[in-house]
Design an enzyme around this catalytic site. Structure first.
Site, mmCIF file in Angstrom:
data_model
loop_
_atom_site.group_PDB
_atom_site.id
_atom_site.type_symbol
_atom_site.label_atom_id
_atom_site.label_comp_id
_atom_site.label_asym_id
_atom_site.label_seq_id
_atom_site.Cartn_x
_atom_site.Cartn_y
_atom_site.Cartn_z
ATOM 1 N N LYS A 47 0.850 -1.202 0.000
ATOM 2 C CA LYS A 47 0.000 0.000 0.000
ATOM 3 C C LYS A 47 0.884 1.251 0.000
ATOM 4 O O LYS A 47 0.618 2.215 -0.708
ATOM 5 C CB LYS A 47 -0.930 -0.021 1.223
ATOM 6 C CG LYS A 47 -1.974 -1.124 1.152
ATOM 7 C CD LYS A 47 -2.749 -1.295 2.444
ATOM 8 C CE LYS A 47 -3.647 -2.535 2.353
ATOM 9 N NZ LYS A 47 -4.379 -2.839 3.586
ATOM 10 N N GLN A 91 -4.719 -1.656 9.832
ATOM 11 C CA GLN A 91 -4.451 -2.948 9.210
ATOM 12 C C GLN A 91 -4.918 -4.072 10.131
ATOM 13 O O GLN A 91 -4.648 -4.078 11.329
ATOM 14 C CB GLN A 91 -2.940 -3.083 8.909
ATOM 15 C CG GLN A 91 -2.563 -4.309 8.118
ATOM 16 C CD GLN A 91 -3.124 -4.344 6.694
ATOM 17 O OE1 GLN A 91 -3.393 -3.298 6.087
ATOM 18 N NE2 GLN A 91 -3.311 -5.537 6.163
ATOM 19 N N ASP A 114 -11.411 1.889 4.449
ATOM 20 C CA ASP A 114 -11.698 0.472 4.211
ATOM 21 C C ASP A 114 -13.185 0.149 4.326
ATOM 22 O O ASP A 114 -13.579 -0.997 4.127
ATOM 23 C CB ASP A 114 -10.946 -0.384 5.238
ATOM 24 C CG ASP A 114 -9.640 -0.929 4.688
ATOM 25 O OD1 ASP A 114 -9.576 -1.157 3.471
ATOM 26 O OD2 ASP A 114 -8.703 -1.122 5.472
HETATM 27 N N1 GUN Z 1 -5.888 -7.221 6.260
HETATM 28 C C1 GUN Z 1 -5.884 -7.945 5.123
HETATM 29 N N2 GUN Z 1 -6.455 -7.243 4.120
HETATM 30 C C2 GUN Z 1 -6.825 -6.051 4.641
HETATM 31 C C3 GUN Z 1 -7.462 -4.892 4.095
HETATM 32 O O1 GUN Z 1 -7.840 -4.803 2.916
HETATM 33 N N3 GUN Z 1 -7.665 -3.880 4.958
HETATM 34 C C4 GUN Z 1 -7.308 -3.939 6.268
HETATM 35 N N4 GUN Z 1 -7.559 -2.887 7.038
HETATM 36 N N5 GUN Z 1 -6.718 -4.986 6.797
HETATM 37 C C5 GUN Z 1 -6.474 -6.039 5.987
#
Ligand code: GUN
Length: 275
Positions: A47, A91, A114
Site C-alpha cells: 500500500k 491494518q 476500508d
Molecule cells: N488485512 C488484510 N487485508 C486487509 C485490508 O484490505 N484492509 C485492512 N484494514 N486490513 C487487511
C-alpha cells in the site's frame, strides 16, 4: 481452458487514471499497524509503495502488540481531527487482546478508507454503496471488467468476515446474485461449490478448492494468499481447476492488486467529498 482474470492488468488501468487525478492534489493516508504480523507487513508495504508512486503522502504509525487499545484509539482520535489526513486505515488482524470493533468504530466514518466502521457497513447492508471494503469491491470490479453477469447467478463465498465475506455478500446481492456464505461450521463444502456459478474462496487454506469441487463453466475467484515453501499459494488448485471453469484468478496477480487499486479509489472518493 479458463480465461485468466488478470488483476494486474485491470488494476494498472485503474491506477493509471487515479495517478492523473492525484497528480495535482495533496492527500494523506494514515495507516496504523499493530504488532508484527508478517502478512500485514507485506500488505502495508504494498500500500505504501503504491501511494508513494502516486504522490500520496503515506504515514505509517506503528504500535507494539501490548501498546493497549486506548493508545491506538487516542491516535485515531487525533487523526480524525487532523484536516491533512484524508483517510485512516487500521491494518487487520489486530492482536487478540484488542477490541477490533471498538478500534475500527473510533475512526471517523468519513475517513474510513476500508469501509469497516458500523456506519459504512450498515449503509452497505441498506443498499447504499458509499465506502466499501477494498477486497470485496475489487472482486466485483474485476468480474465487471470481464463482463461476467451476476444477475440470477448462484455465488458461494468461503469467508464469513466483515472484512471480505460479508460486504462481498451484500455487493453480490445488490447485483442480483443468490449468495451463500460458507464457514468453518459448514457441512459438505463440496455440495455448495459444485452447484455454484461463482465460487469466491478467502479461506487461506492452500488447495481447499479442488477440480472435482467445481461446476463446469463456473467462475473461480481466489482470495487466499498463503506462503508455502517460499511461494505464494491461493486456496484453489489452479493448475487443475483451470481446465474445468470458464474464468479464474491467478495468485498472485488476481485479487491482490485489485484490492490496492480500490484502496486508492476509496481515497479519491473521500477526497472528492472533502476536497
Ligand atoms: N488485512 C488484510 N487485508 C486487509 C485490508 O484490505 N484492509 C485492512 N484494514 N486490513 C487487511
Amino acid at each position: 481452458m479458463a480465461e485468466i482474470l488478470d488483476g494486474t492488468n485491470v488494476s494498472e488501468e485503474i491506477i493509471h487514471e487515479l495517478k492523473e487525478y492525484f497528480s495535482d492534489k495533496k492527500t494523506k493516508l494514515a495507516t496504523i499497524l499493530v504488532g508484527n504480523n508478517y502478512s500485514s507487513e507485506v500488505y502495508v508495504n504494498m500500500k505504501k509503495r503504491k501511494c508513494e508512486e502516486l504522490g500520496i503522502d503515506f504515514e505509517l504509525i506503528r504500535f507494539t502488540e501490548n501498546a493497549g487499545e486506548e493508545a491506538v484509539i487516542n491516535k485515531i482520535n487525533s487523526l480524525n481531527l487532523d484536516s491533512n489526513v484524508k483517510g485512516i486505515l487500521v491494518q487487520l488482524p489486530l492482536p487478540k487482546m484488542m477490541n477490533t470493533k471498538k478500534i475500527l468504530n473510533s475512526i471517523n466514518p468519513k475517513k474510513d478508507i476500508d469501509g469497516l466502521t458500523a456506519e459504512n457497513l450498515g449503509l452497505l447492508i441498506m443498499g447504499e454503496e458509499r465506502i466499501i471494503s477494498c477486497t470485496a469491491k475489487g472482486i466485483i470490479r474485476l468480474m465487471e471488467k470481464y463482463n461476467i453477469s451476476l444477475k440470477g447467478k448462484k455465488a458461494v463465498i468461503i469467508n464469513n468476515s466483515f472484512l471480505v465475506g460479508r460486504p462481498l455478500c451484500q455487493l453480490l446481492l445488490n447485483k442480483g446474485a443468490t449468495v451463500t456464505i460458507c464457514h468453518e461450521l459448514t457441512k459438505n463444502l463440496k455440495e455448495h461449490t459444485l452447484s455454484a456459478d461463482i465460487v469466491i474462496s478467502a479461506a487461506g487454506i492452500p488447495f481447499l478448492i479442488k477440480e472435482d469441487m467445481i461446476k463446469s463453466g463456473s467462475v473461480i475467484i481466489d482470495v487466499g494468499i498463503t506462503k508455502k515453501e517460499g511461494k505464494l499459494t491461493g486456496d484453489v488448485d489452479f493448475d487443475r481447476a483451470k481446465n474445468r471453469c470458464s474464468y479464474i484468478t491467478p495468485v498472485p496477480g488476481g485479487v491482490g492488486p485489485m484490492t490496492i487499486a480500490m484502496l486508492i479509489e476509496n481515497l479519491r472518493i473521500i477526497n472528492e467529498r472533502t476536497p
